[in-house]
Design a protein around this motif. Sequence first.
Motif, PDB file in Angstrom:
ATOM      1  N   ASN A 124       0.851  -1.151   0.084  1.00 21.79           N
ATOM      2  CA  ASN A 124       0.073  -0.130   0.035  1.00 21.79           C
ATOM      3  C   ASN A 124       1.007   1.081   0.156  1.00 21.79           C
ATOM      4  O   ASN A 124       2.178   1.169   0.121  1.00 21.79           O
ATOM      5  CB  ASN A 124      -1.098  -0.036   1.167  1.00 21.79           C
ATOM      6  CG  ASN A 124      -0.210   0.100   2.497  1.00 21.79           C
ATOM      7  OD1 ASN A 124       0.879   0.437   2.738  1.00 21.79           O
ATOM      8  ND2 ASN A 124      -1.218  -0.055   3.544  1.00 21.79           N
ATOM      9  N   THR A 125       0.168   2.502   0.135  1.00 13.80           N
ATOM     10  CA  THR A 125       1.099   3.717   0.002  1.00 13.80           C
ATOM     11  C   THR A 125       1.793   3.803   1.335  1.00 13.80           C
ATOM     12  O   THR A 125       2.976   4.677   1.150  1.00 13.80           O
ATOM     13  CB  THR A 125       0.130   4.733  -0.203  1.00 13.80           C
ATOM     14  OG1 THR A 125      -0.913   4.773   0.815  1.00 13.80           O
ATOM     15  CG2 THR A 125      -0.506   4.830  -1.560  1.00 13.80           C
ATOM     16  N   GLN A 126       1.683   3.018   2.209  1.00 18.18           N
ATOM     17  CA  GLN A 126       2.725   3.222   3.548  1.00 18.18           C
ATOM     18  C   GLN A 126       3.555   2.038   3.487  1.00 18.18           C
ATOM     19  O   GLN A 126       4.462   2.235   4.337  1.00 18.18           O
ATOM     20  CB  GLN A 126       1.741   3.192   4.775  1.00 18.18           C
ATOM     21  CG  GLN A 126       0.873   4.455   5.048  1.00 18.18           C
ATOM     22  CD  GLN A 126      -0.330   4.445   4.209  1.00 18.18           C
ATOM     23  OE1 GLN A 126      -1.149   3.348   4.045  1.00 18.18           O
ATOM     24  NE2 GLN A 126      -0.620   5.620   3.699  1.00 18.18           N
ATOM     25  N   GLY A 127       3.744   1.473   2.346  1.00 19.83           N
ATOM     26  CA  GLY A 127       4.611   0.437   2.270  1.00 19.83           C
ATOM     27  C   GLY A 127       4.297  -0.995   2.951  1.00 19.83           C
ATOM     28  O   GLY A 127       5.083  -2.004   2.876  1.00 19.83           O
ATOM     29  N   LYS A 128       3.072  -1.213   3.393  1.00 21.67           N
ATOM     30  CA  LYS A 128       2.680  -2.371   3.873  1.00 21.67           C
ATOM     31  C   LYS A 128       2.447  -3.441   2.939  1.00 21.67           C
ATOM     32  O   LYS A 128       1.631  -3.188   2.114  1.00 21.67           O
ATOM     33  CB  LYS A 128       1.519  -2.043   5.077  1.00 21.67           C
ATOM     34  CG  LYS A 128       0.954  -3.172   5.889  1.00 21.67           C
ATOM     35  CD  LYS A 128      -0.009  -2.917   6.926  1.00 21.67           C
ATOM     36  CE  LYS A 128      -0.335  -4.288   7.630  1.00 21.67           C
ATOM     37  NZ  LYS A 128      -1.614  -3.929   8.365  1.00 21.67           N
ATOM     38  N   THR A 129       2.939  -4.513   3.236  1.00 17.20           N
ATOM     39  CA  THR A 129       2.494  -5.672   2.023  1.00 17.20           C
ATOM     40  C   THR A 129       1.167  -6.424   2.422  1.00 17.20           C
ATOM     41  O   THR A 129       0.916  -6.806   3.603  1.00 17.20           O
ATOM     42  CB  THR A 129       3.853  -6.732   2.134  1.00 17.20           C
ATOM     43  OG1 THR A 129       5.042  -5.981   2.067  1.00 17.20           O
ATOM     44  CG2 THR A 129       3.547  -7.858   1.259  1.00 17.20           C
ATOM     45  N   PHE A 130       0.433  -6.632   1.186  1.00 21.23           N
ATOM     46  CA  PHE A 130      -0.624  -7.626   1.122  1.00 21.23           C
ATOM     47  C   PHE A 130      -0.616  -8.494   0.399  1.00 21.23           C
ATOM     48  O   PHE A 130      -0.006  -8.441  -0.716  1.00 21.23           O
ATOM     49  CB  PHE A 130      -1.890  -6.493   1.123  1.00 21.23           C
ATOM     50  CG  PHE A 130      -2.061  -5.558   2.216  1.00 21.23           C
ATOM     51  CD1 PHE A 130      -3.055  -5.902   3.209  1.00 21.23           C
ATOM     52  CD2 PHE A 130      -1.450  -4.172   2.077  1.00 21.23           C
ATOM     53  CE1 PHE A 130      -3.158  -5.009   4.338  1.00 21.23           C
ATOM     54  CE2 PHE A 130      -1.682  -3.262   2.881  1.00 21.23           C
ATOM     55  CZ  PHE A 130      -2.516  -3.521   4.042  1.00 21.23           C
ATOM     56  N   SER A 131      -1.623  -9.542   0.355  1.00 22.99           N
ATOM     57  CA  SER A 131      -1.876 -10.572  -0.679  1.00 22.99           C
ATOM     58  C   SER A 131      -3.216 -10.806  -0.647  1.00 22.99           C
ATOM     59  O   SER A 131      -3.967 -11.068   0.330  1.00 22.99           O
ATOM     60  CB  SER A 131      -1.069 -11.837  -0.392  1.00 22.99           C
ATOM     61  OG  SER A 131      -1.264 -12.750  -1.211  1.00 22.99           O
ATOM     62  N   ARG A 132      -3.903 -10.318  -2.087  1.00 25.15           N
ATOM     63  CA  ARG A 132      -5.392 -10.502  -1.996  1.00 25.15           C
ATOM     64  C   ARG A 132      -5.587 -11.188  -3.403  1.00 25.15           C
ATOM     65  O   ARG A 132      -4.850 -11.040  -4.277  1.00 25.15           O
ATOM     66  CB  ARG A 132      -6.217  -9.360  -1.716  1.00 25.15           C
ATOM     67  CG  ARG A 132      -5.899  -8.712  -0.384  1.00 25.15           C
ATOM     68  CD  ARG A 132      -7.061  -7.753  -0.134  1.00 25.15           C
ATOM     69  NE  ARG A 132      -7.234  -7.339   1.466  1.00 25.15           N
ATOM     70  CZ  ARG A 132      -6.622  -6.214   1.808  1.00 25.15           C
ATOM     71  NH1 ARG A 132      -6.137  -5.184   1.143  1.00 25.15           N
ATOM     72  NH2 ARG A 132      -6.757  -6.044   3.180  1.00 25.15           N
ATOM     73  N   GLN A 133      -6.809 -11.662  -3.451  1.00 24.76           N
ATOM     74  CA  GLN A 133      -7.303 -12.293  -4.938  1.00 24.76           C
ATOM     75  C   GLN A 133      -7.348 -11.156  -5.919  1.00 24.76           C
ATOM     76  O   GLN A 133      -8.067 -10.196  -5.751  1.00 24.76           O
ATOM     77  CB  GLN A 133      -8.762 -13.081  -4.680  1.00 24.76           C
ATOM     78  CG  GLN A 133      -8.848 -13.794  -6.067  1.00 24.76           C
ATOM     79  CD  GLN A 133     -10.092 -14.659  -5.883  1.00 24.76           C
ATOM     80  OE1 GLN A 133     -10.613 -15.019  -4.926  1.00 24.76           O
ATOM     81  NE2 GLN A 133     -10.693 -14.918  -6.961  1.00 24.76           N
ATOM     82  N   PHE A 134      -6.770 -11.350  -6.701  1.00 22.41           N
ATOM     83  CA  PHE A 134      -6.675 -10.308  -7.907  1.00 22.41           C
ATOM     84  C   PHE A 134      -8.132  -9.791  -8.390  1.00 22.41           C
ATOM     85  O   PHE A 134      -8.167  -8.489  -8.471  1.00 22.41           O
ATOM     86  CB  PHE A 134      -5.673 -10.708  -9.032  1.00 22.41           C
ATOM     87  CG  PHE A 134      -5.555  -9.776 -10.028  1.00 22.41           C
ATOM     88  CD1 PHE A 134      -5.171  -8.402  -9.786  1.00 22.41           C
ATOM     89  CD2 PHE A 134      -5.560 -10.007 -11.529  1.00 22.41           C
ATOM     90  CE1 PHE A 134      -4.977  -7.441 -10.674  1.00 22.41           C
ATOM     91  CE2 PHE A 134      -5.364  -9.232 -12.461  1.00 22.41           C
ATOM     92  CZ  PHE A 134      -4.950  -7.908 -12.207  1.00 22.41           C
ATOM     93  N   GLY A 135      -9.050 -10.583  -8.395  1.00 19.07           N
ATOM     94  CA  GLY A 135     -10.271 -10.274  -9.049  1.00 19.07           C
ATOM     95  C   GLY A 135     -10.859  -9.189  -7.982  1.00 19.07           C
ATOM     96  O   GLY A 135     -11.650  -8.400  -8.622  1.00 19.07           O
ATOM     97  N   PHE A 136     -10.955  -9.540  -6.994  1.00 17.01           N
ATOM     98  CA  PHE A 136     -11.514  -8.795  -5.832  1.00 17.01           C
ATOM     99  C   PHE A 136     -10.935  -7.279  -5.813  1.00 17.01           C
ATOM    100  O   PHE A 136     -11.391  -6.035  -5.803  1.00 17.01           O
ATOM    101  CB  PHE A 136     -11.385  -9.228  -4.481  1.00 17.01           C
ATOM    102  CG  PHE A 136     -12.380 -10.303  -4.210  1.00 17.01           C
ATOM    103  CD1 PHE A 136     -14.041 -10.355  -4.619  1.00 17.01           C
ATOM    104  CD2 PHE A 136     -11.781 -11.743  -4.028  1.00 17.01           C
ATOM    105  CE1 PHE A 136     -14.595 -11.361  -4.508  1.00 17.01           C
ATOM    106  CE2 PHE A 136     -12.616 -12.818  -3.740  1.00 17.01           C
ATOM    107  CZ  PHE A 136     -13.985 -12.741  -4.125  1.00 17.01           C
ATOM    108  N   LEU A 137      -9.696  -7.191  -6.087  1.00 18.04           N
ATOM    109  CA  LEU A 137      -8.847  -5.851  -6.225  1.00 18.04           C
ATOM    110  C   LEU A 137      -9.179  -5.284  -7.438  1.00 18.04           C
ATOM    111  O   LEU A 137      -9.377  -3.958  -7.516  1.00 18.04           O
ATOM    112  CB  LEU A 137      -7.162  -6.108  -6.258  1.00 18.04           C
ATOM    113  CG  LEU A 137      -6.690  -6.736  -4.981  1.00 18.04           C
ATOM    114  CD1 LEU A 137      -5.357  -7.128  -4.827  1.00 18.04           C
ATOM    115  CD2 LEU A 137      -7.157  -5.919  -3.622  1.00 18.04           C
ATOM    116  N   VAL A 138      -9.462  -5.999  -8.549  1.00 17.39           N
ATOM    117  CA  VAL A 138      -9.831  -5.139  -9.655  1.00 17.39           C
ATOM    118  C   VAL A 138     -11.505  -4.738  -9.293  1.00 17.39           C
ATOM    119  O   VAL A 138     -11.874  -3.528  -9.805  1.00 17.39           O
ATOM    120  CB  VAL A 138     -10.203  -6.251 -11.027  1.00 17.39           C
ATOM    121  CG1 VAL A 138     -10.591  -5.614 -12.100  1.00 17.39           C
ATOM    122  CG2 VAL A 138      -8.641  -6.518 -11.358  1.00 17.39           C
TER     123      VAL A 138
END
Length: 177
Positions: A124-138
């Motif tokens: 994210n913009t603060q540099g915190k790492t995430f992992s989420r299903q791509f379709g939900f991010l779209v």
Amino acid sequence: MKANFELMADYNRWMNERLYEAVSGLSATELHQDRGAFFGSIMGSLNHILVADIIWLKRYTEHSYHVEALNVVATMPLPTKLDAKLYEDFAALRQARAEMDKVIVEFANEVTEEALAADLHYKNTQGKTFSRQFGFLVHHLFNHQTHHRGQITTLLSQIGIDMGETDLLARIPTSFG
């Protein structure tokens, strides 16, 4: 998911064209006037939508499933803040929006169901790492645009500009059984 995102990309392009046409008659003063929205003015809100699109689409370029349509976004500078003013000039912002909408339509046409089902690892913009299903991010990309366009249409309504039909239903093809 893919068919849904193709529809949403079309809706997004259509609504942005209509929204930009609706505000095109406003003066620079009216466009930049602080109206108490999340991003102040109509221009601030329009810029924010483009900023967020760039941030998210740049994240999408890091997906293990490469999407050619996003190559142009990969070379764009990453906005440093969500309220960045990428464009002060309405005509330049309108042109950039139209170009981004073309990229989003091409992306939706090219992305695969397999890619949408896979995870995307991003920061994210603060540099915190995430992992989420791509379709939900779209899905989030389109939902975010709709949210802020709704705020802008409210601002327009308050100054007597009626956007008319804004529902997704207007873009859903009719089926004939």
